[in-house]
Design a protein around this motif. Structure first.
Motif, PDB file in Angstrom:
ATOM      1  N   GLY A   1       8.267   0.288  -8.392  1.00 26.18           N
ATOM      2  CA  GLY A   1       8.277   1.072  -7.179  1.00 26.18           C
ATOM      3  C   GLY A   1       9.190   0.445  -6.138  1.00 26.18           C
ATOM      4  N   GLN A   2       9.321   1.126  -5.005  1.00 23.46           N
ATOM      5  CA  GLN A   2      10.238   0.674  -3.963  1.00 23.46           C
ATOM      6  C   GLN A   2       9.640  -0.435  -3.106  1.00 23.46           C
ATOM      7  N   GLY A   3       8.352  -0.649  -3.219  1.00 29.55           N
ATOM      8  CA  GLY A   3       7.687  -1.691  -2.442  1.00 29.55           C
ATOM      9  C   GLY A   3       7.072  -1.146  -1.170  1.00 29.55           C
ATOM     10  N   THR A   4       5.930  -1.690  -0.821  1.00 28.51           N
ATOM     11  CA  THR A   4       5.258  -1.304   0.415  1.00 28.51           C
ATOM     12  C   THR A   4       4.776  -2.570   1.121  1.00 28.51           C
ATOM     13  N   GLN A   5       5.018  -2.625   2.425  1.00 22.55           N
ATOM     14  CA  GLN A   5       4.695  -3.836   3.186  1.00 22.55           C
ATOM     15  C   GLN A   5       3.210  -3.863   3.527  1.00 22.55           C
ATOM     16  N   VAL A   6       2.601  -5.005   3.265  1.00 26.12           N
ATOM     17  CA  VAL A   6       1.220  -5.263   3.701  1.00 26.12           C
ATOM     18  C   VAL A   6       1.267  -6.480   4.622  1.00 26.12           C
ATOM     19  N   THR A   7       0.789  -6.303   5.838  1.00 25.97           N
ATOM     20  CA  THR A   7       0.770  -7.383   6.809  1.00 25.97           C
ATOM     21  C   THR A   7      -0.655  -7.588   7.302  1.00 25.97           C
ATOM     22  N   VAL A   8      -1.125  -8.820   7.169  1.00 28.30           N
ATOM     23  CA  VAL A   8      -2.486  -9.156   7.593  1.00 28.30           C
ATOM     24  C   VAL A   8      -2.384 -10.127   8.764  1.00 28.30           C
TER      25      VAL A   8
ATOM     26  N   MET B   1      -7.951  -3.457  -1.707  1.00 27.01           N
ATOM     27  CA  MET B   1      -7.855  -4.832  -1.204  1.00 27.01           C
ATOM     28  C   MET B   1      -8.859  -5.010  -0.077  1.00 27.01           C
ATOM     29  N   ASN B   2      -9.839  -5.867  -0.312  1.00 32.90           N
ATOM     30  CA  ASN B   2     -10.870  -6.162   0.677  1.00 32.90           C
ATOM     31  C   ASN B   2     -10.771  -7.610   1.119  1.00 32.90           C
ATOM     32  N   SER B   3     -11.412  -7.906   2.226  1.00 36.75           N
ATOM     33  CA  SER B   3     -11.431  -9.280   2.753  1.00 36.75           C
ATOM     34  C   SER B   3     -10.029  -9.861   2.803  1.00 36.75           C
ATOM     35  N   LEU B   4      -9.116  -9.088   3.341  1.00 30.90           N
ATOM     36  CA  LEU B   4      -7.722  -9.512   3.367  1.00 30.90           C
ATOM     37  C   LEU B   4      -7.523 -10.747   4.227  1.00 30.90           C
ATOM     38  N   LYS B   5      -6.580 -11.579   3.786  1.00 26.75           N
ATOM     39  CA  LYS B   5      -6.256 -12.828   4.466  1.00 26.75           C
ATOM     40  C   LYS B   5      -4.782 -12.800   4.887  1.00 26.75           C
ATOM     41  N   PRO B   6      -4.410 -13.571   5.897  1.00 22.57           N
ATOM     42  CA  PRO B   6      -2.992 -13.613   6.297  1.00 22.57           C
ATOM     43  C   PRO B   6      -2.064 -13.982   5.137  1.00 22.57           C
ATOM     44  N   GLU B   7      -2.538 -14.801   4.214  1.00 16.52           N
ATOM     45  CA  GLU B   7      -1.696 -15.187   3.082  1.00 16.52           C
ATOM     46  C   GLU B   7      -1.493 -14.060   2.076  1.00 16.52           C
ATOM     47  N   ASP B   8      -2.178 -12.941   2.247  1.00 14.59           N
ATOM     48  CA  ASP B   8      -1.931 -11.766   1.416  1.00 14.59           C
ATOM     49  C   ASP B   8      -0.728 -10.964   1.919  1.00 14.59           C
ATOM     50  N   THR B   9      -0.202 -11.343   3.073  1.00  9.29           N
ATOM     51  CA  THR B   9       0.958 -10.651   3.624  1.00  9.29           C
ATOM     52  C   THR B   9       2.134 -10.751   2.678  1.00  9.29           C
ATOM     53  N   ALA B  10       2.694  -9.610   2.308  1.00  8.38           N
ATOM     54  CA  ALA B  10       3.798  -9.568   1.344  1.00  8.38           C
ATOM     55  C   ALA B  10       4.257  -8.122   1.184  1.00  8.38           C
ATOM     56  N   VAL B  11       5.350  -7.969   0.470  1.00 11.10           N
ATOM     57  CA  VAL B  11       5.739  -6.644  -0.010  1.00 11.10           C
ATOM     58  C   VAL B  11       5.100  -6.470  -1.381  1.00 11.10           C
ATOM     59  N   TYR B  12       4.356  -5.401  -1.541  1.00 10.06           N
ATOM     60  CA  TYR B  12       3.651  -5.132  -2.787  1.00 10.06           C
ATOM     61  C   TYR B  12       4.426  -4.089  -3.596  1.00 10.06           C
ATOM     62  N   TYR B  13       4.643  -4.407  -4.863  1.00 10.17           N
ATOM     63  CA  TYR B  13       5.408  -3.546  -5.754  1.00 10.17           C
ATOM     64  C   TYR B  13       4.529  -3.038  -6.891  1.00 10.17           C
ATOM     65  N   CYS B  14       4.615  -1.760  -7.139  1.00  9.40           N
ATOM     66  CA  CYS B  14       3.955  -1.157  -8.286  1.00  9.40           C
ATOM     67  C   CYS B  14       4.828  -1.373  -9.526  1.00  9.40           C
ATOM     68  N   ASN B  15       4.191  -1.655 -10.632  1.00 11.47           N
ATOM     69  CA  ASN B  15       4.883  -1.836 -11.904  1.00 11.47           C
ATOM     70  C   ASN B  15       4.204  -0.988 -12.972  1.00 11.47           C
ATOM     71  N   VAL B  16       5.017  -0.310 -13.748  1.00  7.76           N
ATOM     72  CA  VAL B  16       4.506   0.518 -14.846  1.00  7.76           C
ATOM     73  C   VAL B  16       5.287   0.196 -16.103  1.00  7.76           C
ATOM     74  N   VAL B  17       4.570  -0.010 -17.183  1.00 14.34           N
ATOM     75  CA  VAL B  17       5.194  -0.179 -18.495  1.00 14.34           C
ATOM     76  C   VAL B  17       4.951   1.118 -19.253  1.00 14.34           C
ATOM     77  N   ALA B  18       6.036   1.839 -19.535  1.00 17.04           N
ATOM     78  CA  ALA B  18       5.879   3.187 -20.079  1.00 17.04           C
ATOM     79  C   ALA B  18       6.921   3.484 -21.133  1.00 17.04           C
ATOM     80  N   GLN B  19       6.545   4.392 -22.036  1.00 17.83           N
ATOM     81  CA  GLN B  19       7.454   4.932 -23.035  1.00 17.83           C
ATOM     82  C   GLN B  19       7.841   6.342 -22.614  1.00 17.83           C
TER      83      GLN B  19
END
Length: 121
Positions: free
Chosen positions: A112-119, A82-100
């Protein structure tokens, strides 16, 4: 089961960069797609970026040109640069995997459990 471990979130100033990582482990036959979603309070979780096993990617319009998703199939890991981050990118980011888990079973969604990103501005 499939476990997802995320890392890389944190606090950054506007214009800065962060790199998120998500490693999948457990009983995995095949990973079909990997991606990142984000959520802010009171809003629905939204797709940020996704990448299929073959490599095609998909991005939310709001992050195109600033974020890059990639994956390491050998490590079952997906990254979000994530480059050129903006304040509106602030959120909890969740990883998603579609797997067999088995070749005989349909693919399932794993989160995933989520990770906080604060700009900060």
């Amino acid at each position: 089961q499939v476990q997802l471990v995320e890392s890389g979130g944190g606090l950054v100033q506007a214009g800065g960069s962060l790199r998120l990582s998500c490693a999948a482990s457990g009983s995995i036959f095949r990973i079909n797609a990997m991606g990142w979603y984000r959520q802010t309070p009171g809003k629905q979780r939204e797709l940020v970026a996704a990448i299929t096993s073959g490599g095609p990617t998909n991005y939310a319009d709001s992050v195109k040109g600033r974020f890059t998703i990639s994956r390491d199939n050998a490590k079952n890991t997906v990254y979000l640069q994530m480059n050129s981050l903006k304040p509106e990118d602030t959120a909890v980011y969740y990883c998603n995997v579609v797997a067999q888990q088995l070749w005989t079973t349909p693919p399932n969604n794993y989160w995933g459990q989520g990770t906080q990103v604060t700009v900060s501005s």
